[in-house]
Design an enzyme around this catalytic site. Structure first.
Site, short mmCIF file in Angstrom:
data_model
loop_
_atom_site.label_atom_id
_atom_site.label_comp_id
_atom_site.label_asym_id
_atom_site.label_seq_id
_atom_site.Cartn_x
_atom_site.Cartn_y
_atom_site.Cartn_z
CB THR A 17 -3.34 0.29 -0.89
OG1 THR A 17 -3.34 -0.63 -0.04
CG2 THR A 17 -4.10 -0.35 -2.13
CE1 TYR A 18 -5.43 7.47 -4.27
CE2 TYR A 18 -3.22 8.24 -4.93
CZ TYR A 18 -4.65 8.50 -5.10
OH TYR A 18 -5.22 9.12 -5.94
CE LYS A 38 -2.12 -5.85 2.80
NZ LYS A 38 -1.83 -4.37 3.02
CB SER A 42 -6.61 -7.89 8.89
OG SER A 42 -5.52 -6.64 9.10
CD GLU A 116 -0.57 -2.21 0.48
OE1 GLU A 116 -0.95 -2.47 -0.47
OE2 GLU A 116 -0.96 -1.71 1.46
N GLY A 119 -0.44 -1.91 7.85
CA GLY A 119 0.02 -1.03 9.02
C GLY A 119 1.19 -0.57 8.72
CG ASN A 178 -0.41 9.55 -0.10
OD1 ASN A 178 -0.65 10.26 -1.35
ND2 ASN A 178 -1.09 8.99 0.43
CG ASN A 179 -3.14 12.78 0.96
OD1 ASN A 179 -3.92 12.86 0.27
ND2 ASN A 179 -3.07 11.65 1.84
N1 LIG Z 1 -3.20 10.60 -2.74
C1 LIG Z 1 -4.35 10.14 -2.20
N2 LIG Z 1 -5.45 10.72 -2.86
C2 LIG Z 1 -6.61 10.47 -2.50
N3 LIG Z 1 -7.05 9.45 -1.56
C3 LIG Z 1 -6.00 8.95 -0.95
C4 LIG Z 1 -4.43 9.16 -1.47
N4 LIG Z 1 -3.81 8.22 -0.65
C5 LIG Z 1 -4.67 7.54 0.17
N5 LIG Z 1 -5.84 7.61 -0.23
C6 LIG Z 1 -7.06 7.03 0.50
O1 LIG Z 1 -6.84 6.75 1.92
C7 LIG Z 1 -7.17 5.77 2.24
C8 LIG Z 1 -6.10 4.88 2.99
O2 LIG Z 1 -5.14 4.70 1.84
P1 LIG Z 1 -4.60 3.16 1.48
O3 LIG Z 1 -5.60 2.56 1.66
O4 LIG Z 1 -3.68 3.10 0.45
O5 LIG Z 1 -3.67 3.18 3.04
P2 LIG Z 1 -2.73 1.76 3.48
O6 LIG Z 1 -1.63 2.59 4.00
O7 LIG Z 1 -2.59 1.06 2.47
O8 LIG Z 1 -3.61 1.24 4.70
P3 LIG Z 1 -3.48 -0.32 5.17
O9 LIG Z 1 -2.57 0.01 6.35
O10 LIG Z 1 -4.96 -0.56 5.53
O11 LIG Z 1 -2.93 -1.19 4.17
C9 LIG Z 1 -8.01 5.09 1.04
O12 LIG Z 1 -9.41 5.31 1.02
C10 LIG Z 1 -7.40 5.67 -0.08
O13 LIG Z 1 -8.11 5.67 -1.25
MG LIG Z 2 -3.16 -1.07 2.02
#
Ligand SMILES: Nc1ncnc2c1ncn2[C@@H]1O[C@H](COP(=O)(O)OP(=O)(O)OP(=O)(O)O)[C@@H](O)[C@H]1O
Ligand SMILES: [Mg+2]
Length: 225
Positions: A17-18, A38, A42, A116, A119, A178-179
């Site tokens: 999502t980020y 999307k 869930s 998107e 999981g 990421n990160n």
């Molecule tokens: N680069 C980043 N910097 C800071 N926080 C981040 C970063 N990437 C992700 N996060 C945080 O980590 C958490 C998980 O990220 P995100 O919701 O994007 O994951 P996801 O893969 O979309 O999860 P899901 O499978 O539930 O859809 C969130 O709280 C998001 O804000």
């Molecule tokens: Mg997500």
């Protein structure tokens, strides 16, 4: 129909999502009228009669997309469990035709749509009809971008995801780490090793709390192609 990309990850909570939010924002700044869709979510927040599709809401806020975020989601389930179980708990079935129909509406509205997943790529949607997340890129006609963490363990999970997608004949357009911390020798090495053993390009990186994807070698244009 417009073009698009399917965003998956090496697992849940990795940053789909980020990264999707930043990708939609940057494609729009670049000149596309990129949208977001999307298929299945869930862990939706239920507030009285209102269902809040948090992923779609985050993307809409970051990228400046108008309208009700829930309209960008085909299935929003309250239990924060795998979609197959969440659907079962709510006595519903995930229907592939509805996802195709809803995607088509978005794809016709926008020149590019970021889709998107939920999981990772082997997330089950309906075990009775053997419907999995990996069925979606194929039926929607989309290439895939994998969001992977930049840190420890990512070589293993990224390779497994790439290998599975290649064996499934799904085209991987690239990986976004990421990160990512450029000062961290392991992060820099992970980037190189992943490209070498997966034979897939790292398209860009996102810092912790980053406000943009740092694309490598004009990858934004390549994603849009
Ligand atoms: N680069 C980043 N910097 C800071 N926080 C981040 C970063 N990437 C992700 N996060 C945080 O980590 C958490 C998980 O990220 P995100 O919701 O994007 O994951 P996801 O893969 O979309 O999860 P899901 O499978 O539930 O859809 C969130 O709280 C998001 O804000
Ligand atoms: Mg997500």
């Amino acid at each position: 129909m417009g073009k698009g990309i399917f965003i998956t990850a090496t697992g849940t909570d990795i940053g789909k999502t980020y990264v999707s939010a930043l990708l939609v924002k940057q494609l729009r700044q670049w000149g596309s009228n990129c949208g977001y869709y999307k298929p299945v979510l869930s862990g939706a927040i239920v507030d009285g009669d209102e269902i809040i599709a948090d992923d779609a809401q985050i993307v809409c806020t970051t990228a400046g997309l108008k309208g009700n975020p829930l309209d960008r989601v085909s299935y929003a389930f309250e239990p924060a469990v795998s979609p197959h179980l969440a659907a079962q708990m709510e006595g519903k079935h995930i229907v592939l035709e509805k996802i195709i129909e809803d995607f088509t509406v978005h794809a016709n509205r926008n020149d590019f749509t970021v889709v998107e997943g939920a999981g990772g790529i082997i997330t089950p949607l309906d075990l009775d009809i053997k419907l999995f997340m990996y069925d979606l890129p194929d039926v929607l006609g989309l290439d895939v971008i994998i969001v992977a963490d930049a840190g420890l363990g990512t070589i293993n999970t990224t390779y497994l995801t790439v290998d599975f997608l290649k064996r499934s004949m799904i085209n991987v357009k690239g990986i976004i780490l990421n990160n990512f911390d450029i000062e961290d020798v392991m992060h820099r090495d992970n980037l190189q090793v992943i490209e070498r053993i997966c034979e897939v390009k790292v398209l860009g990186t996102v810092k912790t709390n980053g406000t943009r994807i740092d694309f490598i070698d004009g990858a934004l244009e390549k994603i849009y192609e």
